[in-house]
Design a protein around this motif. Structure first.
Motif, PDB file in Angstrom:
ATOM      1  N   LEU A 192       0.826  -1.210   0.000  1.00 54.77           N
ATOM      2  CA  LEU A 192       0.000   0.000   0.000  1.00 54.77           C
ATOM      3  C   LEU A 192       0.859   1.258   0.000  1.00 54.77           C
ATOM      4  CD1 LEU A 192      -2.807  -1.043   2.475  1.00 54.77           C
ATOM      5  CD2 LEU A 192      -2.877  -1.014  -0.017  1.00 54.77           C
ATOM      6  N   LEU A 193       2.114   1.143   0.415  1.00 57.91           N
ATOM      7  CA  LEU A 193       3.012   2.303   0.398  1.00 57.91           C
ATOM      8  C   LEU A 193       3.244   2.817  -1.015  1.00 57.91           C
ATOM      9  CD1 LEU A 193       5.665   1.114   3.000  1.00 57.91           C
ATOM     10  CD2 LEU A 193       4.175   3.090   3.247  1.00 57.91           C
ATOM     11  N   ARG A 194       2.929   2.018  -1.998  1.00 60.96           N
ATOM     12  CA  ARG A 194       3.110   2.417  -3.392  1.00 60.96           C
ATOM     13  C   ARG A 194       1.905   3.189  -3.946  1.00 60.96           C
ATOM     14  NH1 ARG A 194       7.321  -0.485  -5.783  1.00 60.96           N
ATOM     15  NH2 ARG A 194       7.838  -2.491  -4.838  1.00 60.96           N
ATOM     16  N   PHE A 195       0.852   3.308  -3.131  1.00 60.98           N
ATOM     17  CA  PHE A 195      -0.361   3.974  -3.603  1.00 60.98           C
ATOM     18  C   PHE A 195      -0.602   5.274  -2.845  1.00 60.98           C
ATOM     19  CE2 PHE A 195      -0.851  -0.384  -4.866  1.00 60.98           C
ATOM     20  CZ  PHE A 195      -1.500  -0.307  -6.084  1.00 60.98           C
ATOM     21  N   TYR A 196      -1.333   6.174  -3.497  1.00 61.17           N
ATOM     22  CA  TYR A 196      -1.631   7.447  -2.851  1.00 61.17           C
ATOM     23  C   TYR A 196      -3.054   7.864  -3.194  1.00 61.17           C
ATOM     24  CZ  TYR A 196      -0.918  12.207  -1.143  1.00 61.17           C
ATOM     25  OH  TYR A 196      -1.009  13.378  -0.443  1.00 61.17           O
ATOM     26  N   GLN A 197      -3.880   7.990  -2.179  1.00 59.86           N
ATOM     27  CA  GLN A 197      -5.279   8.382  -2.340  1.00 59.86           C
ATOM     28  C   GLN A 197      -5.936   7.641  -3.509  1.00 59.86           C
ATOM     29  OE1 GLN A 197      -5.288  12.685  -2.354  1.00 59.86           O
ATOM     30  NE2 GLN A 197      -4.652  12.734  -0.215  1.00 59.86           N
ATOM     31  N   ALA A 198      -5.764   6.353  -3.500  1.00 62.99           N
ATOM     32  CA  ALA A 198      -6.148   5.556  -4.668  1.00 62.99           C
ATOM     33  C   ALA A 198      -7.465   4.809  -4.515  1.00 62.99           C
ATOM     34  CB  ALA A 198      -5.037   4.559  -4.970  1.00 62.99           C
ATOM     35  N   PHE A 199      -7.835   4.441  -3.285  1.00 64.56           N
ATOM     36  CA  PHE A 199      -8.950   3.503  -3.130  1.00 64.56           C
ATOM     37  C   PHE A 199     -10.185   4.119  -2.481  1.00 64.56           C
ATOM     38  CE2 PHE A 199      -4.994   0.991  -2.901  1.00 64.56           C
ATOM     39  CZ  PHE A 199      -5.145   0.304  -4.099  1.00 64.56           C
ATOM     40  N   ASP A 200     -11.338   3.704  -2.994  1.00 63.57           N
ATOM     41  CA  ASP A 200     -12.605   4.107  -2.378  1.00 63.57           C
ATOM     42  C   ASP A 200     -12.966   3.133  -1.262  1.00 63.57           C
ATOM     43  OD1 ASP A 200     -13.686   6.263  -4.338  1.00 63.57           O
ATOM     44  OD2 ASP A 200     -12.965   4.638  -5.615  1.00 63.57           O
TER      45      ASP A 200
END
Ligand SMILES: [Zn+2]
Length: 433
Positions: A192-200
């Protein structure tokens, strides 16, 4: 330039992007100075000036594995975009009335953007209960992530969801392929550290499992990969004090499922004193008492899973066991076994009859009709939570909702007593005496 869509919702370091891509990205400082520390904006860790580079900048040691970032750099991200609205659920199964009620409540809560903890006993069928919510999310063109601290749990989830959903699914863990844009991501919590404000919608399975529990960095990752109006769902069979506190404070709503999918009670462990300790595990001889239990179990022909708290000694224990039972197919797995997935599959289809395992198989796996023994159940690795999870491997099949479950110990301890107590307690909540 690479396909830009694979970058949406994700976070990058300067050196990971070429100039062309950077033009499309938004930025944030890689670190924020809070004297005397530098706080990493990717993982939230505090870094002191001890982590300095020759140019005087400070780098983050904690998330180094995802690419080095320093206090003079920026982080780059690409704003998440909506997905096509799709009908991807192809699962045809039926939920039990208990599962249905939790599934309905979950859908309603997620719709209302309430954060939820689903506390479901082991073998309740948690995975099927989230299908409705996932389906709702995908139908709206939103992004969902299903994560677990344990890679084996992720692999199992990926297998099931690939079968039950028709959309593309990304599976991400330390050794996985690179991300390809998909509305549903299954990943280890680290990814998850690879994502930014990505998921609903973010669903965390086995939220109480190591290494997630009490790990600040992973909690930070959770907060940042979620959109500001996103919803989180935690799934667990063994709640933690921290989660219980959040429920009391009203930050989380709790849904309870105290019945297994086949509506039979949890199998309560039998505790048996055994003159066997790890120090003696080295010797070839196994205690006569233990062998009696194994012989009796083998008469039933049900598969036997034996938990052992030590890798090296577990291997030797397995070798001894083979000498006593030369006609049985016996094997050993741990986190270090490169072929552990094949062995799990072989145990499941009966090619391996007795499998010795470290705590790696304590959760997230189902072996229909299995019996379980725990060696040195009073070992410190077998926490109350681990023991409850291990016990939960037994009696999961409709055809055999019971089974033999024995904790062998050389001294009853708190963890064993509490685990047995809580299992009985959960049965009581489920309406059993
Ligand atoms: Zn960091």
């Amino acid at each position: 330039m690479d396909n830009l869509k694979n970058y949406y919702g994700r976070l990058w370091t300067e050196s990971q992007l070429d100039d062309d891509l950077k033009k499309h990205a938004q930025t944030l400082p890689a670190m924020t100075e809070k004297f005397p520390y530098f706080i990493c904006n990717r993982c939230g860790s505090k870094n002191s000036r001890d982590n300095s580079l020759p140019d005087g900048s400070v780098y983050c040691r904690s998330c180094l594995v995802f690419g080095r970032i320093s206090s003079r750099e920026k982080l780059f991200y690409f704003e998440q975009q909506t997905f096509p609205e799709i009908e991807a659920l192809r699962w045809q199964g039926q939920l039990t009335p208990f599962q249905q009620s939790v599934s309905d409540s979950l859908r309603k809560a997620v719709k209302n953007k309430e954060n939820i903890l689903v506390h479901a006993v082991t073998g309740a069928g948690k995975t099927e209960m989230i299908y409705g919510t996932l389906d709702d999310t995908l139908r709206q063109g939103k992004a969902a992530a299903l994560v677990s601290p344990r890679v084996d749990v992720c692999l199992e989830l990926y297998k099931r969801l690939s079968r039950d959903f028709s959309c593309s699914i990304s599976l991400l863990h330390g050794e996985s392929e690179t991300y390809e844009r998909s509305p549903l991501v299954i990943a280890t919590t680290h990814q998850l550290l690879r994502f930014y404000q990505a998921f609903d919608l973010l669903i965390v399975d086995e939220v109480d499992a190591f290494p997630f529990v009490d790990n600040k960095m992973l909690h930070y990752a959770l907060d940042h990969c979620l959109k500001s109006d996103g919803t989180r769902v935690y799934l667990t069979a063994t709640s933690t004090e921290q989660l219980d506190r959040q429920i009391k404070q009203g930050q989380l709503k709790k849904l309870h499922l105290a019945r297994r999918f086949h509506a039979k009670p949890l199998v309560v462990p039998q505790t048996v004193w055994l003159n066997f300790s790890l120090e003696k595990a080295d010797k070839q001889k196994l205690p006569a008492r233990f062998l009696r239990y194994v012989r009796k179990q083998r008469q039933s022909r049900f598969p036997l899973l034996i938990f052992f708290p030590h890798i090296e000694l577990g291997l030797r224990f397995t070798e001894s066991l083979k000498k006593y039972f030369p006609d049985e197919s016996i094997d050993f797995i741990s986190s270090l076994s490169p072929d552990r997935l094949e062995k799990v599959e072989q145990f499941r289809n009966g090619q391996i009859q007795m499998l010795v395992s470290t705590t790696i198989l304590e959760r997230g796996v189902t072996f229909p009709g299995v019996d379980v023994f725990v060696m040195v159940a009073n070992h410190r690795l077998f926490t109350k939570t681990a023991l409850i999870q291990i016990a939960g491997r037994v009696g999961r099949s409709q055809n055999r909702p019971t089974g033999t479950l024995i904790f062998f110990h050389n001294g009853l301890n708190k963890a064993i007593k509490k685990a047995v107590f809580e299992i009985k307690e959960m049965n009581r909540k489920g309406g059993f005496k």
